[in-house]
Scaffold this motif. Structure first.
Motif, mmCIF file in Angstrom:
data_model
loop_
_atom_site.group_PDB
_atom_site.id
_atom_site.type_symbol
_atom_site.label_atom_id
_atom_site.label_comp_id
_atom_site.label_asym_id
_atom_site.label_seq_id
_atom_site.Cartn_x
_atom_site.Cartn_y
_atom_site.Cartn_z
ATOM 1 N N ILE A 98 0.951 -0.998 0.746
ATOM 2 C CA ILE A 98 -0.386 -0.029 -0.066
ATOM 3 C C ILE A 98 0.792 1.013 0.470
ATOM 4 O O ILE A 98 1.348 1.608 0.643
ATOM 5 N N HIS A 99 1.133 1.357 -1.086
ATOM 6 C CA HIS A 99 2.109 2.741 -0.930
ATOM 7 C C HIS A 99 1.410 4.535 -1.538
ATOM 8 O O HIS A 99 0.401 3.961 -1.553
ATOM 9 N N ARG A 100 2.460 5.175 -1.796
ATOM 10 C CA ARG A 100 1.692 6.547 -1.370
ATOM 11 C C ARG A 100 0.512 6.817 -2.234
ATOM 12 O O ARG A 100 0.022 7.485 -1.740
ATOM 13 N N ALA A 129 -3.271 7.672 -1.291
ATOM 14 C CA ALA A 129 -3.707 9.716 -2.006
ATOM 15 C C ALA A 129 -4.971 8.929 -3.234
ATOM 16 O O ALA A 129 -5.899 9.575 -3.047
ATOM 17 N N SER A 130 -5.107 7.517 -3.512
ATOM 18 C CA SER A 130 -6.519 7.297 -4.320
ATOM 19 C C SER A 130 -7.680 6.372 -3.337
ATOM 20 O O SER A 130 -8.429 6.433 -3.798
ATOM 21 N N PHE A 131 -7.124 6.379 -1.916
ATOM 22 C CA PHE A 131 -8.045 5.774 -1.424
ATOM 23 C C PHE A 131 -9.830 6.900 -1.407
ATOM 24 O O PHE A 131 -9.578 8.307 -1.995
ATOM 25 N N LYS A 132 -11.204 6.290 -1.828
ATOM 26 C CA LYS A 132 -12.168 6.984 -1.851
ATOM 27 C C LYS A 132 -12.211 7.415 -0.826
ATOM 28 O O LYS A 132 -11.837 7.590 1.359
ATOM 29 N N GLU A 165 4.454 -3.331 8.128
ATOM 30 C CA GLU A 165 5.506 -3.385 6.861
ATOM 31 C C GLU A 165 5.254 -3.577 5.533
ATOM 32 O O GLU A 165 5.307 -2.577 4.826
ATOM 33 N N LEU A 166 3.812 -3.311 5.076
ATOM 34 C CA LEU A 166 2.542 -3.882 4.249
ATOM 35 C C LEU A 166 2.509 -2.649 3.375
ATOM 36 O O LEU A 166 1.475 -2.054 2.608
ATOM 37 N N VAL A 167 2.138 -0.777 4.520
ATOM 38 C CA VAL A 167 1.841 -0.253 4.150
ATOM 39 C C VAL A 167 3.255 1.058 4.210
ATOM 40 O O VAL A 167 3.657 1.230 4.999
ATOM 41 N N ASP A 168 2.706 1.684 3.407
ATOM 42 C CA ASP A 168 3.258 3.318 3.724
ATOM 43 C C ASP A 168 2.804 3.851 4.452
ATOM 44 O O ASP A 168 1.591 4.901 4.410
ATOM 45 N N GLN A 169 3.583 3.670 6.393
ATOM 46 C CA GLN A 169 2.744 4.466 7.700
ATOM 47 C C GLN A 169 2.591 6.225 7.248
ATOM 48 O O GLN A 169 2.006 6.596 7.547
ATOM 49 N N ASP A 170 4.011 6.690 6.352
ATOM 50 C CA ASP A 170 3.964 7.819 6.693
ATOM 51 C C ASP A 170 3.135 8.406 5.496
ATOM 52 O O ASP A 170 2.104 10.240 5.599
ATOM 53 N N ALA A 171 2.613 8.278 4.333
ATOM 54 C CA ALA A 171 1.719 8.143 3.159
ATOM 55 C C ALA A 171 0.795 8.070 4.109
ATOM 56 O O ALA A 171 -0.133 9.674 3.616
#
Length: 337
Positions: free
Chosen positions: A229-231, A235-238, A250-256
């Motif tokens: 789940i990158h930046r 950004a594209s989440f509904k 670690e599967l997620v860009d937590q900062d984003a």
């Protein structure tokens, strides 16, 4: 197996056996099974461990089990089965086990049940906007008309996206059949026939994230899924969607993810993060759009015994010369945790 009695030994970290295995379970393994010692091995090098390994046919392992490397296996000439009372075996089952033909079983299916139950509960609460409305009530301490504040609240017809048709992901799908929600899946290993059998529609990861009201992550932690789940995806989440993570941080860009949450139009339920315990100044602790839980979705408390039951039943199947129900193959490790 022609022996009339199979010797069973335990190997796991300090305190694990008392958490997972009630004494009554170990005292009644069943006919044809003999527990060598109720005290588990915490290493495979001490004189006591070497004595136990020499007699072991079936090894029941748990969290914190030492590595079953070539040296340990050389000390266990009778060992034919490793039954893990937990999920992943990556930390203690080495290549040598597979090469020797030792059969491996896990309680991952048993552990998937509470994770799926937690996930479904959070999906239903998210669509009902319970967390947001409750927070508003606690803050304002006045009468609230919930559907005036959140006219889109409710589960009827909502789109739920599942990332990863894993054991847990599939169980979530099965549980969601009781509700009037539309379920979509993104998984590169799930073909159209398998999706149809599950009663779900396949979507690309990008389309799923952009169109679903709730997105729940159930992919394994592998090098290929790091920052899945990158930046750009974040950004594209509904707008107004809720993201649920019970997989791994670690599967997620937590900062984003935090940055998007701070925009105010994304909600998150996070049972896992990287690191496990976030820094005290992390914005995830304080943002009202975030619900943090301390890795409690998996088996805890009374749920741990389910894994013991599953593991002991596997041992009983071995004693009856029946195939394992939850056998793990080496090739499975390429796409499972």
């Amino acid at each position: 197996m022609t022996t009339t009695s199979l010797n069973v030994a335990l190997a796991m970290g300090p305190g694990v056996v008392n958490r997972v295995f009630p004494s009554r379970r170990l005292e009644a393994l069943g006919p044809g099974l003999r527990l060598l010692s109720p005290t588990p091995m915490e290493d495979f090098t001490s004189p006591r461990s070497l004595e136990l390994l020499a007699e072991t046919d079936i090894l029941i392992t748990g969290w914190g089990c030492p590595k079953l490397d070539a040296v340990a296996l050389a000390a266990a000439p009778r060992l034919t089965h490793v039954l893990h009372a937990g999920g992943t075996v990556r930390h203690h089952v080495g290549e040598e086990c597979w090469e020797r033909g030792i059969e491996i079983s896990t309680a991952a299916d048993a552990n998937s049940i509470p994770v799926a139950e937690y996930t479904v509960a959070m999906i239903l609460l998210a669509n009902k906007r319970v967390l947001q409305i409750a927070r508003k009530l606690h803050t304002e301490r006045a009468e609230i008309e919930p559907d005036q504040v959140f006219p889109d609240m409710g589960n009827f017809g909502k789109r739920v996206g599942i990332i990863g048709a894993s054991r847990i992901g599939k169980h979530v799908i099965r549980l969601l059949k009781s509700y009037d929600v539309r379920v979509f899946v993104s998984d590169p290993f799930l073909d159209q026939a398998a999706a149809a059998a599950l009663g779900v529609e396949r979507l690309s990861l990008e389309e799923l994230v952009a169109t679903c009201d709730v997105v729940s992550l159930h992919a394994p932690s592998l090098p290929s899924t790091y920052n899945l789940i990158h930046r750009a995806l974040v950004a594209s989440f509904k707008p107004g969607a809720t993201f649920i993570n019970t997989a791994r941080g670690e599967l997620v860009d937590q900062d984003a993810l935090l940055g998007r949450i701070e925009q105010g139009d994304l909600y998150a339920v996070l049972d896992v993060t990287t690191p496990w315990v976030l820094p005290a100044d992390s914005g995830f602790y304080t943002h009202p759009n975030v619900l943090l839980t301390p890795h409690l979705a998996g088996s805890l408390g009374m749920e741990l015994e389910r894994m013991a039951v599953s593991t002991i039943e596997e041992a009983r199947r071995i004693s009856r010369s029946e195939p394992l129900l939850h056998r793990l193959n080496a090739k499975d490790l390429a796409f499972t945790a």
